[in-house]
Scaffold this motif. Structure first.
Motif, PDB file in Angstrom:
ATOM      1  N   LYS A 177      13.222  -8.348   8.402  1.00 19.87           N
ATOM      2  CA  LYS A 177      11.816  -7.974   8.325  1.00 19.87           C
ATOM      3  C   LYS A 177      11.676  -6.697   7.520  1.00 19.87           C
ATOM      4  CE  LYS A 177       7.673  -7.162  11.063  1.00 19.87           C
ATOM      5  NZ  LYS A 177       7.065  -7.162  12.396  1.00 19.87           N
ATOM      6  N   LEU A 178      10.859  -6.779   6.498  1.00 16.96           N
ATOM      7  CA  LEU A 178      10.677  -5.616   5.646  1.00 16.96           C
ATOM      8  C   LEU A 178       9.792  -4.595   6.351  1.00 16.96           C
ATOM      9  CD1 LEU A 178      10.054  -7.227   2.148  1.00 16.96           C
ATOM     10  CD2 LEU A 178      12.185  -6.499   3.204  1.00 16.96           C
ATOM     11  N   ALA A 179      10.084  -3.352   6.110  1.00 18.48           N
ATOM     12  CA  ALA A 179       9.189  -2.302   6.572  1.00 18.48           C
ATOM     13  C   ALA A 179       7.854  -2.514   5.875  1.00 18.48           C
ATOM     14  CB  ALA A 179       9.766  -0.945   6.207  1.00 18.48           C
ATOM     15  N   PRO A 180       6.739  -2.167   6.529  1.00 15.63           N
ATOM     16  CA  PRO A 180       5.418  -2.473   5.947  1.00 15.63           C
ATOM     17  C   PRO A 180       5.277  -2.052   4.486  1.00 15.63           C
ATOM     18  CG  PRO A 180       5.150  -1.642   8.154  1.00 15.63           C
ATOM     19  CD  PRO A 180       6.617  -1.553   7.858  1.00 15.63           C
ATOM     20  N   GLU A 181       5.749  -0.871   4.172  1.00 18.41           N
ATOM     21  CA  GLU A 181       5.586  -0.438   2.777  1.00 18.41           C
ATOM     22  C   GLU A 181       6.490  -1.196   1.821  1.00 18.41           C
ATOM     23  OE1 GLU A 181       4.812   3.679   1.716  1.00 18.41           O
ATOM     24  OE2 GLU A 181       4.766   4.076   3.883  1.00 18.41           O
ATOM     25  N   ALA A 182       7.662  -1.552   2.316  1.00 22.15           N
ATOM     26  CA  ALA A 182       8.586  -2.319   1.463  1.00 22.15           C
ATOM     27  C   ALA A 182       8.014  -3.704   1.184  1.00 22.15           C
ATOM     28  CB  ALA A 182       9.938  -2.433   2.136  1.00 22.15           C
ATOM     29  N   ARG A 183       7.412  -4.288   2.209  1.00 22.37           N
ATOM     30  CA  ARG A 183       6.805  -5.604   2.023  1.00 22.37           C
ATOM     31  C   ARG A 183       5.658  -5.507   1.014  1.00 22.37           C
ATOM     32  NH1 ARG A 183       4.479  -8.892   7.104  1.00 22.37           N
ATOM     33  NH2 ARG A 183       6.630  -9.532   7.474  1.00 22.37           N
ATOM     34  N   ALA A 184       4.828  -4.503   1.204  1.00 23.31           N
ATOM     35  CA  ALA A 184       3.687  -4.335   0.298  1.00 23.31           C
ATOM     36  C   ALA A 184       4.173  -4.149  -1.132  1.00 23.31           C
ATOM     37  CB  ALA A 184       2.845  -3.139   0.738  1.00 23.31           C
ATOM     38  N   LYS A 185       5.189  -3.338  -1.279  1.00 23.91           N
ATOM     39  CA  LYS A 185       5.704  -3.064  -2.614  1.00 23.91           C
ATOM     40  C   LYS A 185       6.294  -4.323  -3.243  1.00 23.91           C
ATOM     41  CE  LYS A 185       8.544   0.258  -5.058  1.00 23.91           C
ATOM     42  NZ  LYS A 185       9.703   1.134  -4.979  1.00 23.91           N
ATOM     43  N   PRO A 231      -0.670  -7.166 -16.631  1.00 22.85           N
ATOM     44  CA  PRO A 231       0.153  -6.461 -15.642  1.00 22.85           C
ATOM     45  C   PRO A 231      -0.464  -5.112 -15.288  1.00 22.85           C
ATOM     46  CG  PRO A 231       1.525  -7.342 -17.390  1.00 22.85           C
ATOM     47  CD  PRO A 231       0.109  -7.550 -17.818  1.00 22.85           C
ATOM     48  N   THR A 232      -0.453  -4.831 -13.999  1.00 17.58           N
ATOM     49  CA  THR A 232      -1.129  -3.645 -13.495  1.00 17.58           C
ATOM     50  C   THR A 232      -0.145  -2.820 -12.665  1.00 17.58           C
ATOM     51  OG1 THR A 232      -3.109  -4.996 -13.270  1.00 17.58           O
ATOM     52  CG2 THR A 232      -3.104  -2.896 -12.118  1.00 17.58           C
ATOM     53  N   PRO A 233      -0.137  -1.495 -12.841  1.00 16.20           N
ATOM     54  CA  PRO A 233       0.781  -0.686 -12.024  1.00 16.20           C
ATOM     55  C   PRO A 233       0.384  -0.683 -10.551  1.00 16.20           C
ATOM     56  CG  PRO A 233      -0.597   0.688 -13.445  1.00 16.20           C
ATOM     57  CD  PRO A 233      -0.901  -0.712 -13.810  1.00 16.20           C
ATOM     58  N   LEU A 234       1.359  -0.469  -9.701  1.00 18.18           N
ATOM     59  CA  LEU A 234       1.098  -0.387  -8.266  1.00 18.18           C
ATOM     60  C   LEU A 234       0.618   1.010  -7.904  1.00 18.18           C
ATOM     61  CD1 LEU A 234       4.145  -2.030  -6.505  1.00 18.18           C
ATOM     62  CD2 LEU A 234       1.944  -2.987  -7.097  1.00 18.18           C
ATOM     63  N   PRO A 235      -0.253   1.091  -6.911  1.00 20.08           N
ATOM     64  CA  PRO A 235      -0.585   2.415  -6.384  1.00 20.08           C
ATOM     65  C   PRO A 235       0.698   3.035  -5.826  1.00 20.08           C
ATOM     66  CG  PRO A 235      -2.022   0.717  -5.442  1.00 20.08           C
ATOM     67  CD  PRO A 235      -0.949   0.016  -6.198  1.00 20.08           C
ATOM     68  N   SER A 236       0.837   4.338  -5.972  1.00 19.14           N
ATOM     69  CA  SER A 236       2.086   4.956  -5.528  1.00 19.14           C
ATOM     70  C   SER A 236       2.159   5.020  -4.008  1.00 19.14           C
ATOM     71  CB  SER A 236       2.192   6.351  -6.120  1.00 19.14           C
ATOM     72  OG  SER A 236       0.987   7.050  -5.853  1.00 19.14           O
ATOM     73  N   ASP A 237       1.016   5.060  -3.377  1.00 22.13           N
ATOM     74  CA  ASP A 237       0.989   5.193  -1.919  1.00 22.13           C
ATOM     75  C   ASP A 237       0.444   3.909  -1.297  1.00 22.13           C
ATOM     76  OD1 ASP A 237       0.400   5.726   0.694  1.00 22.13           O
ATOM     77  OD2 ASP A 237      -0.327   7.755   0.304  1.00 22.13           O
ATOM     78  N   LEU A 238       1.278   3.228  -0.510  1.00 23.83           N
ATOM     79  CA  LEU A 238       0.845   1.946   0.053  1.00 23.83           C
ATOM     80  C   LEU A 238       0.657   2.026   1.565  1.00 23.83           C
ATOM     81  CD1 LEU A 238       3.154  -0.353  -2.102  1.00 23.83           C
ATOM     82  CD2 LEU A 238       0.690  -0.027  -2.329  1.00 23.83           C
ATOM     83  N   GLU A 239       0.482   3.203   2.058  1.00 18.34           N
ATOM     84  CA  GLU A 239       0.355   3.374   3.514  1.00 18.34           C
ATOM     85  C   GLU A 239      -0.889   2.699   4.073  1.00 18.34           C
ATOM     86  OE1 GLU A 239       0.897   7.126   5.713  1.00 18.34           O
ATOM     87  OE2 GLU A 239       2.278   7.608   4.066  1.00 18.34           O
ATOM     88  N   GLY A 240      -1.889   2.515   3.220  1.00 17.48           N
ATOM     89  CA  GLY A 240      -3.114   1.875   3.687  1.00 17.48           C
ATOM     90  C   GLY A 240      -2.926   0.411   4.044  1.00 17.48           C
ATOM     91  N   LEU A 241      -1.720  -0.114   3.863  1.00 19.51           N
ATOM     92  CA  LEU A 241      -1.488  -1.536   4.139  1.00 19.51           C
ATOM     93  C   LEU A 241      -0.594  -1.742   5.364  1.00 19.51           C
ATOM     94  CD1 LEU A 241      -1.010  -2.727   0.450  1.00 19.51           C
ATOM     95  CD2 LEU A 241      -3.071  -2.731   1.856  1.00 19.51           C
ATOM     96  N   GLN A 242      -0.608  -0.750   6.250  1.00 16.61           N
ATOM     97  CA  GLN A 242       0.233  -0.852   7.450  1.00 16.61           C
ATOM     98  C   GLN A 242      -0.364  -1.789   8.496  1.00 16.61           C
ATOM     99  OE1 GLN A 242       2.844   1.516   8.589  1.00 16.61           O
ATOM    100  NE2 GLN A 242       2.960   2.839   6.807  1.00 16.61           N
ATOM    101  N   PRO A 250      -1.649  -4.729  10.769  1.00 14.09           N
ATOM    102  CA  PRO A 250      -1.074  -6.071  10.922  1.00 14.09           C
ATOM    103  C   PRO A 250      -1.784  -7.104  10.051  1.00 14.09           C
ATOM    104  CG  PRO A 250      -1.759  -5.178  13.071  1.00 14.09           C
ATOM    105  CD  PRO A 250      -2.032  -4.121  12.056  1.00 14.09           C
ATOM    106  N   GLU A 251      -3.093  -6.964   9.902  1.00 17.00           N
ATOM    107  CA  GLU A 251      -3.829  -7.960   9.109  1.00 17.00           C
ATOM    108  C   GLU A 251      -3.438  -7.883   7.633  1.00 17.00           C
ATOM    109  OE1 GLU A 251      -5.241  -5.793  11.135  1.00 17.00           O
ATOM    110  OE2 GLU A 251      -6.156  -6.990  12.741  1.00 17.00           O
ATOM    111  N   ALA A 252      -3.208  -6.681   7.146  1.00 12.17           N
ATOM    112  CA  ALA A 252      -2.772  -6.536   5.758  1.00 12.17           C
ATOM    113  C   ALA A 252      -1.365  -7.109   5.604  1.00 12.17           C
ATOM    114  CB  ALA A 252      -2.793  -5.074   5.348  1.00 12.17           C
ATOM    115  N   GLN A 253      -0.528  -6.847   6.579  1.00 16.52           N
ATOM    116  CA  GLN A 253       0.843  -7.346   6.537  1.00 16.52           C
ATOM    117  C   GLN A 253       0.866  -8.877   6.602  1.00 16.52           C
ATOM    118  OE1 GLN A 253       3.933  -5.611   6.253  1.00 16.52           O
ATOM    119  NE2 GLN A 253       2.480  -4.126   5.441  1.00 16.52           N
TER     120      GLN A 253
END
Length: 599
Positions: free
Chosen positions: A77-85, A499-510, A512-515
């Motif tokens: 299971k990926l950590a939330p930020e790793a999954r988002a990334k 192609p679009t760059p990723l936001p550097s901070d993905l903490e807003g996706l922690q 459960p619904e985002a995951q």
RNA sequence: GCGCCCAUAGCUCAGCUGGAUAGAGCAUCAGGCUUCGAACCUGAGGGUCGGGCGUUCGAGUCGCUCUGGGCGCACCA
């Protein structure tokens, strides 16, 4: 995600030398992103699977991921930020020409034969199945790196054409040669349908009705076909006229459905000149035997098929098996394909068993390359649809009705919408086509208006609605957010997104619904691969619904533009919206459905 | 008669090569818009996976059999 998969597989292989490593996708993202079922490996090393998974969980460490034993499963299971990334990166940074889920060219060629309507018959709801299943298969294969040849085995030859010629001669050529007036013997059709092609269809239906009581008429039709095959000028002239008339109509429908073929020229008639050589070849191989009434057949009892394959009729005329054999030989010589899919109904399974068996006998090259992809027939509550008997549901009536029902809803919910007519068309099509994909099975479908044009629940419009909502949020977000989700021009099945760059901070996706949404997005490539593997659009349709549903959960629980959000959280969530919009748009497009920006 | 396919919740259907508590939608009932689109969301009830036997550590999934349905069985395609 692929990186994690590779690392996980390597670590497992190192820990379990010689074991077969097959990873699965867990039932939900709560459990993890990748699962290793320990049953088989446990057997090999002589351990209990539960114990083995615990040992592996303790032994394996992967940066950014958690390894957890859940009974006999080892879940990564990926950590939330790793999954988002991982997921957002895969979608947003995919090159324009290689969208998320697609694969590089694999050098293999697949022919998809689909739609294949008969001349002078109007498209019915039944034709939609072959057309859209075939379209989705062609799109998915091309998306996955195959070279795809899209063929339409038009029914422009055969005794049925003789029927048409006989009927025309009897009831039209003197009093209504151009088919531009209604027949006084036929019931009056709705205005929209009063075309020469429809009158041709009426002739066909009448002939079959009268033939029931007058079997001699059957010989009359066969005789006309024989004349056609013998190059009778009158027969040829009518053949060309009727064919042109039909093709124009078919093209209109294909345009409406967004379906195209590499050629419409390689229909049944196209193989006429090759029928003789095909028969000679069969003869030379020693397979051809004389059957009843002077017919020529090929016995197939030795390969378990009791019914012989008839390749020449008693009167010397060809039959569809002859033409399918000639087509296969031609395609081998012309296309050198690796796989040839026939998207044709279940009522023809025996026919294809016979054809494939004959080809195997004739040339071992064909073994394993030919595949019949059967689909269940569409029936009416009162029984089988029959073009001949005239109790059919026309495709255009269904599409029109769907469009009207959608238009009524738009009028009620969003009366100020621009391009109402276009959007209604997209959603109506979406409903009908998506319904078909959701039900792709060999089972027959019973047609009812409310089922086929359902607009709530697991439907095309539900997925389209998710897309429209996203676009609405992105427009409100301002900046270039909406532009990031805007589909570029499509090349074949590929929709180009910049192609679009990723936001550097993905903490807003922690949350459960985002995951959960990220997890479902991660399931799309597998679903597309399953379309090609299983030759059905169903897995993709269902995964799109899963994405749309989890998006709704995310949307209701995680405010995107709320003022209390930090700019970082807002950007992360907007990026997830962009990724979802791209994925939905591309996924629907593979199925032949468009995603409107507003509805 | 022979062959192929199908049978999962009241209805329509998912369920990947046998593997985690069999899942959705519709319908029913109970909730949710002063807040990014309620064409939406949350929750509840509802299952002998057609019956039986077998293979397996494990069967909705594989085998046999019975029942019920669909399709096909040479000169239509």
């Amino acid at each position: 995600m692929d990186d994690f998969r590779r690392t996980f597989e390597q670590q497992l292989a190192a820990a379990l030398p010689g074991a077969e490593i097959a990873l699965e996708r867990p039932r939900s993202g709560e459990l993890g992103d990748l699962a290793f079922p320990c049953f088989r490996a446990a057997k090999q090393v002589g351990k209990n699977p539960v114990q083995l998974s615990q040992e592996l969980a303790a032994a394996i460490h992967i940066e950014g991921a958690l390894l957890m034993a859940a009974g006999p499963y080892l879940n990564l299971k990926l950590a939330p930020e790793a999954r988002a990334k991982a997921v957002l990166g895969a979608i947003l940074q995919a090159p324009a020409e290689r969208p998320y889920g697609s694969r590089p060219a694999n050098g293999k060629k697949v022919i998809v034969e689909y739609s294949s309507p008969n001349i002078a018959k109007l498209f019915t709801i039944g034709h939609l199945r072959s057309t859209m299943i075939g379209h989705a298969l062609a799109q998915a294969h091309q998306f996955l790196g195959y070279t795809v040849v899209r063929l339409n085995h038009l029914g422009d030859w055969g005794t049925q054409f003789g029927t048409l010629l006989a009927a025309y001669t009897r009831w039209a050529q003197d009093e209504n040669p151009d088919l531009d007036a209604d027949f006084d013997w036929a019931e009056v059709a709705p205005e929209r349908r009063r075309t020469p092609l429809f009158r041709l269809f009426q002739l066909y239906v009448r002939f079959h009705a009268e033939e029931e009581n007058d079997p001699a008429m059957r010989d009359e039709a066969r005789a006309w076909f024989k004349r056609l095959e013998n190059n009778d000028p009158r027969a040829r002239e009518l053949w060309k006229r009727f064919r042109d008339l039909s093709l124009a109509e078919f093209q209109r429908i294909y345009d409406r459905l967004g379906v195209r073929f590499d050629t419409l020229e390689e229909g049944e008639a196209f193989y006429e000149a090759q029928l003789g050589p095909t028969l000679k070849r069969l003869e030379a191989s020693g397979l051809l035997v004389e059957g009843d009434r002077g017919a020529r057949i090929i016995h197939l009892e030795d390969v378990g098929i009791a019914t012989p394959c008839l390749v020449q009729k008693g009167d010397g005329a060809s039959i569809y098996a002859t033409r399918d054999l000639a087509a296969a030989l031609y395609r081998k010589a012309t296309y050198h394909f690796d796989r040839c899919l026939y998207v044709v109904g279940t009522d023809q399974v025996l026919h294809f068993q016979q054809i494939f068996a004959v080809l195997d006998k004739l040339d071992p090259w064909f073994k394993g390359r030919m595949l019949h992809t059967p689909f269940g027939m569409v029936k009416l509550p009162e029984g089988k649809m029959s073009t001949r008997k005239g109790n059919v549901i026309f495709l255009e009536d269904v599409l029109d009705e769907a469009r009207e029902r959608v238009a009524a809803i738009i009028q009620e919910k969003n009366p100020d919408l621009q391009d109402k007519a276009d959007v209604a068309e997209m959603l109506g099509m979406g409903a009908v086509v998506f319904f078909d994909a959701m039900n792709d099975r060999v089972k027959p479908i019973t047609f009812t208006w409310d089922r086929v044009i359902a607009l709530d629940g697991d439907t095309g419009p539900y997925v389209q609605y998710a897309h429209a909502r996203i676009m609405s949020v992105l427009r409100k977000a301002g900046g270039d957010w909406a532009a990031k989700a805007q589909a570029g021009a499509a090349k074949g099945p590929f929709i180009a997104f910049v192609p679009t760059p990723l936001p550097s901070d993905l903490e807003g996706l922690q949350a459960p619904e985002a995951q959960a949404l990220l997890f479902e997005l991660a399931g799309l490539p597998g679903a597309i691969a399953a379309v090609a593997d299983g030759c059905m659009a169903t897995p993709l349709a269902r995964q799109l619904v899963a994405v749309a549903r989890s998006f709704s959960g995310f949307y209701t629980n995680c405010p995107i533009l709320a003022p209390e959000n930090t700019p970082e959280a807002r950007d992360a969530r907007l990026a997830l919206c962009v990724a979802t919009a791209r994925a939905l748009c591309q996924g629907l497009f593979l199925m032949g459905i468009q995603a409107p920006d507003e509805m």
